[in-house]
Design an enzyme around this catalytic site. Structure first.
Site, short mmCIF file in Angstrom:
data_model
loop_
_atom_site.label_atom_id
_atom_site.label_comp_id
_atom_site.label_asym_id
_atom_site.label_seq_id
_atom_site.Cartn_x
_atom_site.Cartn_y
_atom_site.Cartn_z
N ASP A 81 39.50 126.46 17.24
CA ASP A 81 39.57 127.90 17.52
C ASP A 81 38.21 128.55 17.64
O ASP A 81 37.94 129.28 18.59
CB ASP A 81 40.35 128.60 16.40
N HIS A 94 48.38 125.13 18.97
CA HIS A 94 47.45 125.68 18.00
C HIS A 94 46.22 124.77 17.94
O HIS A 94 46.19 123.69 18.54
CB HIS A 94 48.10 125.81 16.62
#
Length: 388
Positions: free
Chosen positions: A164, A134
Site C-alpha cells: 500500500d 488488498h
C-alpha cells in the site's frame, strides 16, 4: 534560493501547489498526506457522510470539502476545483471516476495542464484490473511476498507497508511530481497510473538483478538479506526481546564477534556450509543477556547491532528524540514530515480537519464560480459564511 522569511515560516518546498484528493482509503490518502507534509494545499473532497477522527493521521494537514457527487451539481464542483488545481488524486477502481463524471477527460477539458494521479492495486488495465484485492494480494502477485519469511515456514505478512505505502503511495507521489515538472515546463498534463503490483515489483529491482547473476535464489530464508545469513538476522535475548544484526561487511562482523565475546572462535562465514553453526553460536550468545545489556555493549560501535524497538519505545530513543523524527501535534504522537529540506523546511504536521470544515472557504479562495449557489443547492455541504 528561498528567502529567509520563507524558511522561518516553514512553508515547505511544495508551497503554492494545489492538490485535489477524492476521498478514499489507504495509499491514495497517504500520498496526498505526503504532499501536504511538503507544503502543498491539499483539499480532500469527501462524501456528505464522510469524515474521520483526529487520529486518522493520513488526513493530517489537509482541508476538507464535502461534495455530494450524486447531486446534479456535485461533479461540476469537483471539475471546478480541478480547473484550478495542479494535481488531482483518486484511488477508485478503474471506471468509477468516469461513472461519477470526474474522470480524466472532463478534467482535462477544464484544465489541460492538470496531473491526474490514479492509485489502484492492479493498475488501470490487465485481466485483474476490475477485481477486488488488498495489499497482501498485490505483493503476492508481484513476487515480493514470497521473499519474506523463514526457510521452513510460509511467507510472512509485512503489515501493509510494502504494498500500500511503499509500492503504492510513494510511487504515486513520485509520479505526480514528475508529471507536474513536465506540465510546468509546458508539456501539458497527463494521467499517472500507479499500481501497487507495478510499484512493489519495482522495489525488488536489486533482487531481480541478483537473481539473474546467481546472487539470489527463490528458496526463502536462504539468501544474504532474507535471514538466511546468520550475520543479517534477528536474535532473541534473555528477556524475550530482540536484537537486529546487520553485520554484512567483514570489519563490522568482527566487531559483532568482539562484542559477543566470540572473536576467533567461529568458522569461516564466507562458506554457507558454516552458517548453521555460526547461527547456533550467535543465538546462544544473545540469549545470555537482556536487550538492554546488548544495547549497552554495542552502543557507539560499528557492529551494526540495534535493539528491536516497539513504536512506543522508538519515541523515547535518544536518536529519534534528537532528530525529532516523531513529534506531538494535536495531542497525537506521529512521524514528522520526511525528507528534510535546508531552505524550505516542512511545517509541523497539521491537524485532521472536520469533514467539510473548509467547504465555503476553499470555494472562495479557489474562485469557484457561483460558490454560494453550490453551497445553498446542497451539492456542497458547509457554511456560507465560514470564518477566514
Amino acid at each position: 534560493m528561498a528567502r529567509s522569511d520563507e524558511r522561518a515560516a516553514g512553508a515547505g518546498p511544495l508551497a503554492g501547489v494545489r492538490v485535489v484528493e477524492l476521498a478514499g482509503l489507504g495509499p491514495a490518502p497517504f500520498s496526498a498526506m505526503l504532499l501536504a507534509d511538503l507544503g502543498a494545499d491539499v483539499v480532500r473532497v469527501e462524501r456528505p457522510s464522510g469524515g474521520s477522527g483526529k487520529e486518522d493521521l493520513l488526513n493530517r494537514g489537509k482541508r476538507s470539502v464535502r461534495v455530494d457527487l450524486k447531486h446534479e451539481r456535485g461533479p461540476e464542483t469537483v471539475l471546478a476545483l480541478a480547473e484550478r488545481a495542479d494535481i488531482l488524486l483518486e484511488g477508485f477502481r478503474p471506471g468509477v471516476a468516469e461513472r461519477l463524471g470526474v474522470g480524466p477527460e472532463p478534467c482535462f477539458e477544464r484544465n489541460p495542464d492538470l496531473v491526474y494521479g490514479r492509485m489502484t492495486g492492479w493498475g488501470q488495465d490487465g485481466p485483474l484490473a476490475e477485481t477486488a484485492g488488498h495489499d497482501i494480494d498485490y505483493i503476492a502477485l508481484s513476487g515480493v511476498l514470497h521473499t519474506i519469511g523463514d526457510a521452513d515456514g510460509p511467507p510472512r505478512v509485512p503489515v501493509n507497508l510494502l504494498g500500500d505505502f511503499g509500492g503504492g503511495a510513494m510511487y504515486l507521489a513520485v509520479g505526480v511530481l514528475a508529471a507536474q515538472l513536465r506540465a510546468r515546463a509546458g508539456g501539458g498534463g497527463q494521467v499517472v497510473d500507479a499500481s501497487i503490483v507495478d510499484g512493489s515489483a519495482h522495489l525488488a529491482t536489486m533482487l531481480h538483478g541478483m537473481l539473474a547473476t546467481g546472487g539470489w535464489n527463490t528458496r526463502r530464508g536462504s539468501n544474504l538479506l532474507d535471514g538466511g545469513a546468520p550475520f543479517y538476522d534477528v536474535y532473541a535475548t534473555s528477556d524475550g526481546e530482540y536484537m537486529a544484526v546487520g553485520a554484512l561487511e567483514p570489519q563490522f562482523y568482527e566487531q559483532l564477534l568482539v562484542g559477543l565475546g566470540l572473536s576467533g572462535e567461529l568458522p569461516d562465514r564466507d562458506d554457507p556450509a558454516n552458517w548453521p553453526e555460526i547461527r547456533e553460536r550467535l543465538t546462544e550468545a544473545f540469549a545470555s543477556g537482556t536487550k538492554q545489556h546488548w544495547t549497552e555493549i554495542f552502543d557507539g560501535t560499528d557492529a551494526c547491532v540495534s535493539p528491536v524497538l516497539s513504536m512506543t519505545e522508538s519515541a523515547r530513543h535518544p536518536h529519534v528524540l534528537a532528530r525529532q523524527t516523531l513529534v506531538e501535534s494535536e495531542g497525537v504522537v506521529q512521524p514528522a514530515a520526511a525528507p528534510r529540506f535546508s531552505y524550505t523546511p516542512n511545517p509541523l504536521p497539521g491537524p485532521v480537519a472536520e469533514s467539510g470544515a473548509h467547504s465555503g472557504r476553499v470555494l472562495r479562495e479557489w474562485r469557484v464560480a457561483d460558490h454560494d449557489g453550490l453551497l445553498s443547492s446542497g451539492a456542497v455541504h458547509g457554511e456560507l459564511d465560514e470564518p477566514a
